[in-house]
Design a protein around this motif. Structure first.
Motif, PDB file in Angstrom:
ATOM      1  N   ASP A  91       9.788  -3.403  -2.781  1.00  0.00           N
ATOM      2  CA  ASP A  91       9.439  -4.787  -3.113  1.00  0.00           C
ATOM      3  C   ASP A  91       9.095  -4.817  -4.603  1.00  0.00           C
ATOM      4  OD1 ASP A  91       6.856  -3.831  -3.372  1.00  0.00           O
ATOM      5  OD2 ASP A  91       6.070  -4.824  -1.581  1.00  0.00           O
ATOM      6  N   HIS A  92       8.330  -5.800  -5.051  1.00  0.00           N
ATOM      7  CA  HIS A  92       8.063  -5.874  -6.490  1.00  0.00           C
ATOM      8  C   HIS A  92       7.114  -4.795  -6.994  1.00  0.00           C
ATOM      9  CE1 HIS A  92      10.115  -9.663  -7.377  1.00  0.00           C
ATOM     10  NE2 HIS A  92       9.752 -10.056  -6.180  1.00  0.00           N
ATOM     11  N   GLN A  93       6.399  -4.149  -6.077  1.00  0.00           N
ATOM     12  CA  GLN A  93       5.320  -3.287  -6.559  1.00  0.00           C
ATOM     13  C   GLN A  93       5.176  -1.956  -5.840  1.00  0.00           C
ATOM     14  OE1 GLN A  93       1.530  -5.326  -6.479  1.00  0.00           O
ATOM     15  NE2 GLN A  93       0.691  -4.043  -8.110  1.00  0.00           N
ATOM     16  N   HIS A  94       6.096  -1.645  -4.909  1.00  0.00           N
ATOM     17  CA  HIS A  94       5.889  -0.423  -4.124  1.00  0.00           C
ATOM     18  C   HIS A  94       7.115   0.471  -4.076  1.00  0.00           C
ATOM     19  CE1 HIS A  94       2.753  -3.176  -2.558  1.00  0.00           C
ATOM     20  NE2 HIS A  94       2.030  -2.066  -2.589  1.00  0.00           N
ATOM     21  N   ILE A  95       6.821   1.766  -4.161  1.00  0.00           N
ATOM     22  CA  ILE A  95       7.862   2.792  -4.109  1.00  0.00           C
ATOM     23  C   ILE A  95       7.630   3.625  -2.856  1.00  0.00           C
ATOM     24  CG2 ILE A  95       8.802   4.853  -5.270  1.00  0.00           C
ATOM     25  CD1 ILE A  95       9.177   2.306  -6.940  1.00  0.00           C
ATOM     26  N   LEU A  96       8.670   3.738  -2.060  1.00  0.00           N
ATOM     27  CA  LEU A  96       8.589   4.580  -0.869  1.00  0.00           C
ATOM     28  C   LEU A  96       9.031   5.983  -1.264  1.00  0.00           C
ATOM     29  CD1 LEU A  96       8.101   4.316   2.201  1.00  0.00           C
ATOM     30  CD2 LEU A  96      10.515   3.682   2.429  1.00  0.00           C
ATOM     31  N   THR A  97       8.274   6.993  -0.825  1.00  0.00           N
ATOM     32  CA  THR A  97       8.643   8.370  -1.142  1.00  0.00           C
ATOM     33  C   THR A  97       8.178   9.271   0.000  1.00  0.00           C
ATOM     34  OG1 THR A  97       8.588  10.073  -2.878  1.00  0.00           O
ATOM     35  CG2 THR A  97       6.541   8.850  -2.532  1.00  0.00           C
ATOM     36  N   ALA A  98       8.247  10.600  -0.216  1.00  0.00           N
ATOM     37  CA  ALA A  98       7.815  11.528   0.829  1.00  0.00           C
ATOM     38  C   ALA A  98       6.354  11.907   0.600  1.00  0.00           C
ATOM     39  CB  ALA A  98       8.691  12.785   0.794  1.00  0.00           C
ATOM     40  N   ALA A  99       5.628  12.131   1.696  1.00  0.00           N
ATOM     41  CA  ALA A  99       4.232  12.560   1.562  1.00  0.00           C
ATOM     42  C   ALA A  99       4.166  13.926   0.864  1.00  0.00           C
ATOM     43  CB  ALA A  99       3.572  12.628   2.938  1.00  0.00           C
ATOM     44  N   HIS A 100       5.143  14.794   1.168  1.00  0.00           N
ATOM     45  CA  HIS A 100       5.038  16.138   0.579  1.00  0.00           C
ATOM     46  C   HIS A 100       5.253  16.111  -0.935  1.00  0.00           C
ATOM     47  CE1 HIS A 100       9.531  16.730   0.928  1.00  0.00           C
ATOM     48  NE2 HIS A 100       9.327  17.509  -0.112  1.00  0.00           N
TER      49      HIS A 100
END
Ligand code: ARG
Length: 301
Positions: A91-100
């Protein structure tokens, strides 16, 4: 050590095609009150549209702008910024990534140690023709059930210090809103990870076309070879010798819908080696985590 072993090898190859895609509108406007509603609205309206979609068939380097949600995550705390993981703009402000990528016993960066690059193609060049954005991270959210020993629930969200405006080279990826398994679908993974096991990271963004397989098959392939399990919340994909590899972690695995829009179905998590015929790449299955993702992106805490 085990992680090392699990993390290696080969990336990226292949085709992908898409053409005539609708134009993006300019960034939203409106009062702070409308903003929340509108933000969500325009994410759903614009997500997954890749105006510069692939023009190379059989190539393995991405076209600049081909994956306009692709994020490079850099560590800045040891002097020169170093790319260590991928991520995706949701979205405008969030990056999805891996916890590790952000939460391991010996690797627990603080928000101030990270910089996210968006609209990036060649990480070692300032003249790759793109207007790369460098954005600081305000907060790191790790999935509450992330477990390093089992490599389970391997996802995290980075909240950016600033909201970014969308443009044709900066588009959020769509998230799956149903219970489709995507088995047998062709999918594309992208990243700046190593191009061969134990090799060096790539300076240009690369992609590989892989096929999603049934969890039961994946489970059989990994049976007994690792202390981790293939859970319902995982997704496996392969196309040997193409695969994600070290430093691709956290990056998106996307599927193109009939409407030509791209939906992220997985997050690069782990594998034994990379591109090994015996062992598929293992991803966090996004559709298992929609509620958690929404709970983070829809609050301001
Ligand atoms: N763990 C690796 C990383 O940290 C990613 C491994 C993905 N491996 C695979 N064979 N698909 O970058």
């Amino acid at each position: 050590m085990l992680l090392r072993l699990l993390c290696f090898l080969v990336l990226m190859s292949l085709f992908s095609s898409c053409s005539a895609i609708p134009r993006l509108d300019r960034p939203r406007e409106g009062s702070a009150d409308e903003e929340v509603v509108q933000t969500k609205g325009d994410v759903e309206e614009l997500c997954g549209i890749a105006p510069n979609g692939a023009k190379i068939v059989g190539g393995n380097e991405a076209v600049p702008g081909e994956f306009p949600w692709m994020a490079g995550i850099f560590l800045t705390n040891r002097g020169y910024p170093r790319l260590f993981c991928g991520g995706s703009l949701i979205d405008h402000q969030h990056i999805l990534t891996a916890a590790h990528c952000v939460n391991q016993t010996y690797h627990r960066p603080q928000p101030a140690d990270l910089v996210v690059r968006l609209n990036e193609f060649d990480i070692s060049s300032k003249d790759d023709g793109l207007d790369t954005l460098h954005v600081n991270v305000e907060k790191i959210f790790v999935h509450p059930l992330w477990n390093e020993k089992e490599f389970k629930d391997d996802l995290a969200i980075l909240r950016l210090e600033q909201e970014v405006d969308f443009d044709p080279n900066l588009v959020p990826v769509c998230l799956p809103r149903g219970d489709e398994t995507f088995t047998s679908k062709s999918a594309t993974v992208s990243g700046w990870g190593v191009t061969k096991e134990g090799g060096r990271a790539s300076s240009t963004l690369r992609k590989a076309s892989v096929q999603i397989e049934a969890n039961e098959d994946c489970l059989l392939k990994y049976d007994g070879s690792v202390p981790f399990q293939i859970l319902e919340s995982n997704l496996c994909a392969s196309n040997p010798p193409r695969d994600a590899c070290q430093n691709d972690s956290g990056g998106p695995l996307v599927v193109q819908g009939d409407d030509e829009r791209w939906t992220q179905v997985g997050i690069v998590s782990w594998g034994i080696g990379c591109g090994d015929r015996r062992f598929p790449g293992v991803y966090a299955r996004i559709s298992s985590y929609i509620d958690w993702i929404d709970s983070i992106t829809q609050t301001t805490n």
